[in-house]
Enzyme design. Structure first.
Site, PDB file in Angstrom:
ATOM      1  N   GLU A 235       0.841  -1.198   0.000  1.00 15.70           N
ATOM      2  CA  GLU A 235       0.000   0.000   0.000  1.00 15.70           C
ATOM      3  C   GLU A 235       0.881   1.255   0.000  1.00 15.70           C
ATOM      4  O   GLU A 235       1.853   1.326   0.729  1.00 15.70           O
ATOM      5  CB  GLU A 235      -0.903  -0.028   1.245  1.00 15.70           C
ATOM      6  CG  GLU A 235      -1.857   1.132   1.325  1.00 15.70           C
ATOM      7  CD  GLU A 235      -2.618   1.352   0.020  1.00 15.70           C
ATOM      8  OE1 GLU A 235      -3.261   0.417  -0.467  1.00 15.70           O
ATOM      9  OE2 GLU A 235      -2.546   2.472  -0.520  1.00 15.70           O
TER      10      GLU A 235
ATOM     11  N   LYS B 171      -0.772   7.854   1.646  1.00 15.78           N
ATOM     12  CA  LYS B 171      -0.105   8.775   2.574  1.00 15.78           C
ATOM     13  C   LYS B 171      -1.092   9.144   3.667  1.00 15.78           C
ATOM     14  O   LYS B 171      -2.234   9.509   3.357  1.00 15.78           O
ATOM     15  CB  LYS B 171       0.301  10.082   1.871  1.00 15.78           C
ATOM     16  CG  LYS B 171       1.302   9.935   0.777  1.00 15.78           C
ATOM     17  CD  LYS B 171       1.712  11.297   0.218  1.00 15.78           C
ATOM     18  CE  LYS B 171       0.651  11.977  -0.637  1.00 15.78           C
ATOM     19  NZ  LYS B 171       0.288  11.312  -1.876  1.00 15.78           N
TER      20      LYS B 171
ATOM     21  N   ASN C  90       9.747   3.805  -0.192  1.00 14.86           N
ATOM     22  CA  ASN C  90       9.858   4.572   1.055  1.00 14.86           C
ATOM     23  C   ASN C  90      11.300   4.986   1.330  1.00 14.86           C
ATOM     24  O   ASN C  90      11.559   6.087   1.821  1.00 14.86           O
ATOM     25  CB  ASN C  90       9.300   3.766   2.227  1.00 14.86           C
ATOM     26  CG  ASN C  90       7.788   3.954   2.347  1.00 14.86           C
ATOM     27  OD1 ASN C  90       7.196   4.701   1.568  1.00 14.86           O
ATOM     28  ND2 ASN C  90       7.170   3.288   3.285  1.00 14.86           N
TER      29      ASN C  90
ATOM     30  N   CYS D 260       5.953   4.713   8.962  1.00 11.26           N
ATOM     31  CA  CYS D 260       6.509   3.994   7.802  1.00 11.26           C
ATOM     32  C   CYS D 260       7.981   4.268   7.537  1.00 11.26           C
ATOM     33  O   CYS D 260       8.791   3.341   7.608  1.00 11.26           O
ATOM     34  CB  CYS D 260       5.681   4.323   6.567  1.00 11.26           C
ATOM     35  SG  CYS D 260       4.027   3.636   6.684  1.00 11.26           S
TER      36      CYS D 260
HETATM   37  N1  LIG Z   1       0.159   3.926   8.064  1.00 10.72           N
HETATM   38  C1  LIG Z   1       0.545   4.119   6.811  1.00 10.72           C
HETATM   39  O1  LIG Z   1       0.576   5.238   6.305  1.00 10.72           O
HETATM   40  C2  LIG Z   1       0.941   2.944   5.944  1.00 10.72           C
HETATM   41  C3  LIG Z   1       1.055   3.132   4.564  1.00 10.72           C
HETATM   42  C4  LIG Z   1       1.414   2.057   3.776  1.00 10.72           C
HETATM   43  C5  LIG Z   1       1.679   0.825   4.369  1.00 10.72           C
HETATM   44  N2  LIG Z   1       1.581   0.676   5.713  1.00 10.72           N
HETATM   45  C6  LIG Z   1       1.837  -0.652   6.283  1.00 10.72           C
HETATM   46  O2  LIG Z   1       0.583  -1.280   6.534  1.00 10.72           O
HETATM   47  C7  LIG Z   1       0.654  -2.087   7.726  1.00 10.72           C
HETATM   48  C8  LIG Z   1      -0.373  -1.649   8.730  1.00 10.72           C
HETATM   49  O3  LIG Z   1      -0.069  -0.322   9.129  1.00 10.72           O
HETATM   50  P1  LIG Z   1      -1.079   0.586   9.955  1.00 10.72           P
HETATM   51  O4  LIG Z   1      -0.473   1.928  10.081  1.00 10.72           O
HETATM   52  O5  LIG Z   1      -2.436   0.439   9.372  1.00 10.72           O
HETATM   53  O6  LIG Z   1      -1.040  -0.183  11.366  1.00 10.72           O
HETATM   54  P2  LIG Z   1      -1.922   0.085  12.657  1.00 10.72           P
HETATM   55  O7  LIG Z   1      -1.057  -0.209  13.823  1.00 10.72           O
HETATM   56  O8  LIG Z   1      -2.619   1.402  12.546  1.00 10.72           O
HETATM   57  O9  LIG Z   1      -3.059  -1.041  12.575  1.00 10.72           O
HETATM   58  C9  LIG Z   1      -2.823  -2.409  12.688  1.00 10.72           C
HETATM   59  C10 LIG Z   1      -4.086  -3.049  13.255  1.00 10.72           C
HETATM   60  O10 LIG Z   1      -3.957  -4.469  13.212  1.00 10.72           O
HETATM   61  C11 LIG Z   1      -4.611  -4.998  14.360  1.00 10.72           C
HETATM   62  N3  LIG Z   1      -4.189  -6.397  14.577  1.00 10.72           N
HETATM   63  C12 LIG Z   1      -3.013  -6.873  15.043  1.00 10.72           C
HETATM   64  N4  LIG Z   1      -3.032  -8.230  15.079  1.00 10.72           N
HETATM   65  C13 LIG Z   1      -4.243  -8.614  14.620  1.00 10.72           C
HETATM   66  C14 LIG Z   1      -4.878  -9.871  14.406  1.00 10.72           C
HETATM   67  N5  LIG Z   1      -4.247 -11.035  14.703  1.00 10.72           N
HETATM   68  N6  LIG Z   1      -6.110  -9.891  13.910  1.00 10.72           N
HETATM   69  C15 LIG Z   1      -6.761  -8.747  13.631  1.00 10.72           C
HETATM   70  N7  LIG Z   1      -6.227  -7.523  13.816  1.00 10.72           N
HETATM   71  C16 LIG Z   1      -4.986  -7.450  14.299  1.00 10.72           C
HETATM   72  C17 LIG Z   1      -4.248  -4.033  15.457  1.00 10.72           C
HETATM   73  O11 LIG Z   1      -5.123  -4.138  16.555  1.00 10.72           O
HETATM   74  C18 LIG Z   1      -4.358  -2.697  14.726  1.00 10.72           C
HETATM   75  O12 LIG Z   1      -5.659  -2.147  14.830  1.00 10.72           O
HETATM   76  C19 LIG Z   1       2.113  -1.968   8.207  1.00 10.72           C
HETATM   77  O13 LIG Z   1       2.869  -3.009   7.664  1.00 10.72           O
HETATM   78  C20 LIG Z   1       2.550  -0.642   7.610  1.00 10.72           C
HETATM   79  O14 LIG Z   1       3.944  -0.574   7.422  1.00 10.72           O
HETATM   80  C21 LIG Z   1       1.203   1.703   6.513  1.00 10.72           C
END
Ligand SMILES: NC(=O)c1ccc[n+]([C@@H]2O[C@H](COP(=O)([O-])OP(=O)(O)OC[C@H]3O[C@@H](n4cnc5c(N)ncnc54)[C@H](O)[C@@H]3O)[C@@H](O)[C@H]2O)c1
Length: 443
Positions: free
Chosen positions: A154, A157, A214, A266
């Site tokens: 993904e 931003k 990134n 990130c």
């Molecule tokens: N935040 C960003 O801007 C962004 C952009 C691109 C990619 N990413 C990537 O996407 C991924 C997620 O990032 P995020 O910022 O959304 O994380 P986040 O911490 O906001 O959310 C992760 C969620 O997963 C849940 N979770 C954990 N274990 C679980 C399980 N076994 N079953 C169900 N839910 C579970 C947590 O409770 C949490 O709500 C990461 O790898 C990150 O690097 C993030």
């Protein structure tokens, strides 16, 4: 199409909401009971422009649902999207425990052909681990359901996540299965109407593409911050240099703003993870290590400037911080430069008055309890300036872009501005009677 999104954080919630907006029936799963209860009531866990109305409308329509039960979500569903966190482990590598836990849970509930989409940012080779974890669970059940694991990193931003998801620059899909490719093409067709934005490649290429993207952006930021430090020592205006190099179409204007360091969930962790990926295979990624080192130093720059101006002991100083979030448009405080700055100021004895348009609740949760005596979160940007010895712009929210300098001057004890994002015209600030300190520009 029926989809189950596992992990309802920034990525999972935006992904689920946007797919439901385009007509898919989506169930978002999370282990955080409170988060799911709130979402069912229409209360969102994050601030993201445009997200609330999409979530509320689609929940009402019945095309977007929330649950803590993967088993319940899995009924009749053949596409599972993994969007859980991949935080840095102790050595900086991506911690895959949540991803693999989810893979095993998927293995326990699938029956017919299933596509498992990895949207979390994961190192090269993770899809194989996900595949093995699912296979193990299927074997334990004595089930022979067929499945494909697809990498679909993904690129949204924070602060513009909905717009980015609905109108992506590109959609990267890594798969070696024709069946999965066809399904993914259909799933993303509504986002790719105008012209084909989908780039198919093999799984490992897709996993690497996310880290490379990134790391490239982080490199541009750290490069410019280093140039800014050189400019400051040499009496060169870095803003002229920025415009001068940005006008070169090979370089471009984006991601070359000098500032007080990159943060968020990130860039810091993905650069660290890619460094560790290199080390794991006996390769020393010297450039990436420097990018990270420069960024860590950059987060200290504002604190050092304040001490250079006022001395090492700040116990009789009140400092106003404008902005706490790691960037505008979000309430995300992860790895925010404001935290490093506050720690330095508190250690030197300063009292802090801070204002952020949306991140104050989140900041309160992130701040160690012992900071409470030193930091006051103020509900108004001008109130945060009352009797302040300096104002530090940390996050370049629009509301700070063109402040009322006259009003600021009447409120503050001394008229000093530290511009952590080079947002202000030093001449205008000086004309308003302020002393100006920018990044790479001391005027
Ligand atoms: N935040 C960003 O801007 C962004 C952009 C691109 C990619 N990413 C990537 O996407 C991924 C997620 O990032 P995020 O910022 O959304 O994380 P986040 O911490 O906001 O959310 C992760 C969620 O997963 C849940 N979770 C954990 N274990 C679980 C399980 N076994 N079953 C169900 N839910 C579970 C947590 O409770 C949490 O709500 C990461 O790898 C990150 O690097 C993030």
């Amino acid at each position: 199409m029926r989809l189950t999104i596992i992990g309802t954080g920034y990525v999972g919630l935006v992904t689920g909401a946007c797919f439901s907006e385009m007509g898919s029936r989506v169930t978002c799963v999370d282990i955080d009971q409170k988060k799911i209860d709130n979402l069912k009531k229409g209360v969102l866990p994050i601030y993201e422009p445009g997200l609330e109305s999409i979530v509320l409308d689609n929940s009402k329509e019945g095309t977007l649902a929330f649950t803590t039960s993967l088993e319940e979500a899995a009924k009749g569903c053949s596409v599972f999207v993994i969007a859980v966190g991949t935080p840095p482990g102790e050595d900086g590598s991506a911690d895959l425990q949540y991803v693999l836990q989810v893979a095993r849970q998927i293995g326990r509930v699938i029956n017919g052909y299933t596509v498992v989409v990895d949207k979390s940012t994961v190192p090269v080779g993770t899809a194989d681990k996900v595949k093995a974890a699912i296979r193990e669970e299927l074997d334990l059940r004595g089930t022979n359901a067929s499945f494909d694991v697809v990498s679909n990193p993904e690129f949204l931003k924070e602060g513009a996540a909905v717009r980015d998801f609905l109108k992506p620059d590109r959609i990267i899909i890594g798969t070696d299965s024709d069946k999965a490719e066809k399904l993914m093409r259909r799933l993303y067709a509504p986002f790719s109407r105008n012209h084909d934005k989908i780039l198919f490649m093999n799984v490992r290429d897709a996993e690497m593409t996310k880290y490379a993207a990134n790391s490239m952006l982080a490199t541009k930021i750290s490069f410019m911050n280093e140039i800014a430090s050189l400019c400051e020592q040499l009496g060169v205006d870095v803003e002229n240099v920025r415009k001068g190099i940005g006008s070169d179409s090979r370089i471009g204007y984006s991601f070359i703003y000098p500032g007080c360091g990159y943060g968020g969930s990130c860039f810091p962790k993905d650069v660290k993870a890619l460094i560790q990926t290199g080390k794991d295979i006996g390769f020393e990624p010297t450039l990436l290590a420097s990018v990270e080192q420069r960024n860590n130093l950059q987060k200290e720059v504002l604190g050092l400037k304040v001490k250079k101006r006022f001395g090492q002991d700040l116990s009789d100083k009140t400092i106003c911080l404008w902005g706490l979030a790691f960037k505008p448009g979000t309430d995300d405080m992860r790895e925010a430069s404001s935290m490093v700055l506050m720690e330095a100021l508190i250690k030197a004895g300063a009292r802090i008055l801070a204002y952020d348009p949306v991140a104050m609740d989140q900041a309160e949760k992130e701040m160690p309890a012992e900071w409470e005596a030193s930091v006051t979160l103020v509900q108004d940007q001008y109130q945060a300036l009352v009797n302040a010895d300096a104002c530090i712009l940390v996050t370049e929210w629009k509301t700070f872009r063109q402040p009322d300098f006259k009003k600021m001057k009447t409120l503050m004890r001394s008229a000093v501005i530290f511009d952590g994002r080079n947002q202000y015209d030093p001449e205008e600030v000086a004309e308003a009677g302020f002393e100006y300190h920018g990044i790479g520009r001391e005027i």
